[in-house]
Design a protein around this motif. Structure first.
Motif, short mmCIF file in Angstrom:
data_model
loop_
_atom_site.label_atom_id
_atom_site.label_comp_id
_atom_site.label_asym_id
_atom_site.label_seq_id
_atom_site.Cartn_x
_atom_site.Cartn_y
_atom_site.Cartn_z
N VAL A 124 0.86 -1.19 0.00
CA VAL A 124 0.00 0.00 0.00
C VAL A 124 0.89 1.24 0.00
CG1 VAL A 124 -1.92 -1.13 1.19
CG2 VAL A 124 -0.14 0.01 2.53
N PHE A 125 0.31 2.39 -0.34
CA PHE A 125 1.06 3.63 -0.29
C PHE A 125 0.11 4.81 -0.27
CE2 PHE A 125 0.58 2.58 -4.78
CZ PHE A 125 0.18 3.79 -5.35
N CYS A 126 0.64 5.96 0.13
CA CYS A 126 -0.11 7.21 0.09
C CYS A 126 0.71 8.24 -0.67
CB CYS A 126 -0.42 7.71 1.50
SG CYS A 126 -1.42 9.23 1.55
N VAL A 127 0.10 8.89 -1.64
CA VAL A 127 0.76 9.96 -2.39
C VAL A 127 0.38 11.29 -1.74
CG1 VAL A 127 1.00 11.10 -4.63
CG2 VAL A 127 0.66 8.61 -4.52
N ASN A 128 1.39 12.02 -1.28
CA ASN A 128 1.19 13.34 -0.66
C ASN A 128 1.62 14.41 -1.65
OD1 ASN A 128 0.78 12.70 2.51
ND2 ASN A 128 2.23 11.23 1.63
N VAL A 129 0.67 15.21 -2.11
CA VAL A 129 0.96 16.28 -3.08
C VAL A 129 1.45 17.50 -2.29
CG1 VAL A 129 0.04 17.72 -4.91
CG2 VAL A 129 -0.84 15.39 -4.60
N LEU A 130 2.69 17.91 -2.55
CA LEU A 130 3.30 18.96 -1.74
C LEU A 130 2.88 20.35 -2.18
CD1 LEU A 130 6.96 17.65 -1.22
CD2 LEU A 130 4.86 17.11 0.04
N SER A 131 2.86 21.25 -1.20
CA SER A 131 2.53 22.64 -1.45
C SER A 131 3.81 23.44 -1.70
CB SER A 131 1.77 23.23 -0.26
OG SER A 131 2.60 23.26 0.88
N ALA A 132 3.64 24.67 -2.14
CA ALA A 132 4.79 25.51 -2.50
C ALA A 132 5.72 25.76 -1.32
CB ALA A 132 4.28 26.84 -3.06
N ASP A 133 5.23 25.66 -0.08
CA ASP A 133 6.07 25.94 1.07
C ASP A 133 6.69 24.67 1.67
OD1 ASP A 133 3.79 24.78 2.08
OD2 ASP A 133 3.25 26.44 3.40
N GLN A 134 6.70 23.57 0.89
CA GLN A 134 7.24 22.31 1.40
C GLN A 134 8.47 21.83 0.64
OE1 GLN A 134 3.41 20.04 1.40
NE2 GLN A 134 3.80 19.80 3.60
N ALA A 135 9.23 22.75 0.07
CA ALA A 135 10.44 22.37 -0.66
C ALA A 135 11.45 21.68 0.24
CB ALA A 135 11.08 23.60 -1.32
N GLU A 136 11.61 22.16 1.47
CA GLU A 136 12.57 21.53 2.39
C GLU A 136 12.13 20.13 2.75
OE1 GLU A 136 15.60 22.47 3.29
OE2 GLU A 136 15.26 24.07 1.82
N LEU A 137 10.84 19.92 2.89
CA LEU A 137 10.32 18.59 3.18
C LEU A 137 10.65 17.65 2.02
CD1 LEU A 137 8.59 16.76 5.03
CD2 LEU A 137 6.61 17.50 3.71
N CYS A 138 10.50 18.13 0.80
CA CYS A 138 10.84 17.34 -0.37
C CYS A 138 12.31 16.95 -0.36
CB CYS A 138 10.50 18.10 -1.64
SG CYS A 138 10.95 17.23 -3.15
N ARG A 139 13.18 17.90 -0.04
CA ARG A 139 14.62 17.62 -0.01
C ARG A 139 14.93 16.56 1.04
NH1 ARG A 139 14.76 23.44 -0.63
NH2 ARG A 139 15.52 23.98 -2.72
N ALA A 140 14.24 16.62 2.17
CA ALA A 140 14.48 15.63 3.23
C ALA A 140 14.13 14.23 2.76
CB ALA A 140 13.67 16.00 4.47
N PHE A 141 13.06 14.11 1.98
CA PHE A 141 12.65 12.79 1.51
C PHE A 141 13.41 12.34 0.28
CE2 PHE A 141 9.14 13.30 4.42
CZ PHE A 141 8.83 11.99 4.77
N ALA A 142 14.23 13.23 -0.28
CA ALA A 142 15.06 12.86 -1.43
C ALA A 142 16.41 12.31 -0.99
CB ALA A 142 15.27 14.07 -2.33
N VAL A 143 16.72 12.37 0.30
CA VAL A 143 18.00 11.89 0.82
C VAL A 143 17.90 10.40 1.10
CG1 VAL A 143 19.67 12.06 2.69
CG2 VAL A 143 18.56 14.13 1.80
#
Length: 215
Positions: A124-143
């Motif tokens: 199973v999985f959940c897709v979380n669509v990020l908002s414009a103020d979540q760039a740092e969150l995206c970077r954290a999950f890219a590591v």
């Protein structure tokens, strides 16, 4: 229209345009055969599967540069960890809706991903669509290899229990429906079990030509 009738309709259309309705031979010694001529003029190449020993005559750097001109949304795909295991998640740009009936979505993940096996194990999985103020969150999950959920507020999605990240514009809760090969990536199809858009209308985070932007 059922699947069989739809397939028959497609075959009839291909025949009407002059395209081959059957797969062309793929063996190394197979003859290419005549190039079919379409009903609207011009020649159509035969469609066939690419062999394992074939490589596209493209410079990978050029491929990335040109395709980088297509702006994409940014998501984080998450899955529950199960007993004694931490949840899994990774930043993903290659997400798309796929079908309305049944409700299907898809994303692409590299075959070498260390996160995908954990998502596959969960099923199973959940897709979380990020908002414009979540760039740092995206970077954290890219590591790779880091504790991606450290300090990240989340709660379980209603159908699968996959982490639903706080602040996301929308979330789509899914069960793995099918997995297909796609070169050096896998194409993961999910059947949607639940979804919502708690911040509908908020500007999304976009990725374009190697950097983040706002939609």
């Amino acid at each position: 229209m059922g699947h069989a009738a739809m397939a028959a309709t497609v075959v009839r259309y291909l025949r009407s345009t002059g395209a081959p309705a059957a797969a062309a031979p793929t063996g190394r010694g197979a003859a290419a055969g005549p190039t079919p001529v379409g009903a609207h003029g011009g020649h159509r190449p035969r469609l066939r599967a690419v062999r394992e020993d074939e490589r596209a005559p493209l410079d990978p750097a050029v491929f990335r540069r040109v395709l980088g001109n297509f702006a994409t949304g940014v998501t984080v795909v998450t899955a529950p960890g199960g007993p004694g295991r931490s949840p899994a998640g990774f930043a993903c740009q290659s997400f798309s809706s796929l079908s309305l009936d049944p409700p299907l979505v898809c994303f692409m993940v590299g075959r070498a991903s260390t996160t995908w096996p954990r998502i596959a194990r969960a099923g199973v999985f959940c897709v979380n669509v990020l908002s414009a103020d979540q760039a740092e969150l995206c970077r954290a999950f890219a590591v790779s290899g880091a504790d991606k959920f450290a300090g990240v507020a989340h709660d379980p999605a209603p159908a699968t229990g996959s982490p639903r990240l706080a602040g996301a514009i929308a979330w789509i809760d899914c069960a793995v429906h099918a997995v297909h090969t796609g070169g050096d990536h896998l194409i993961v199809v999910g059947r949607v079990e639940a979804l919502d858009a708690p911040r509908e209308g908020a500007p999304p985070l976009l990725f374009h030509r190697g950097s983040f932007g706002v939609g």
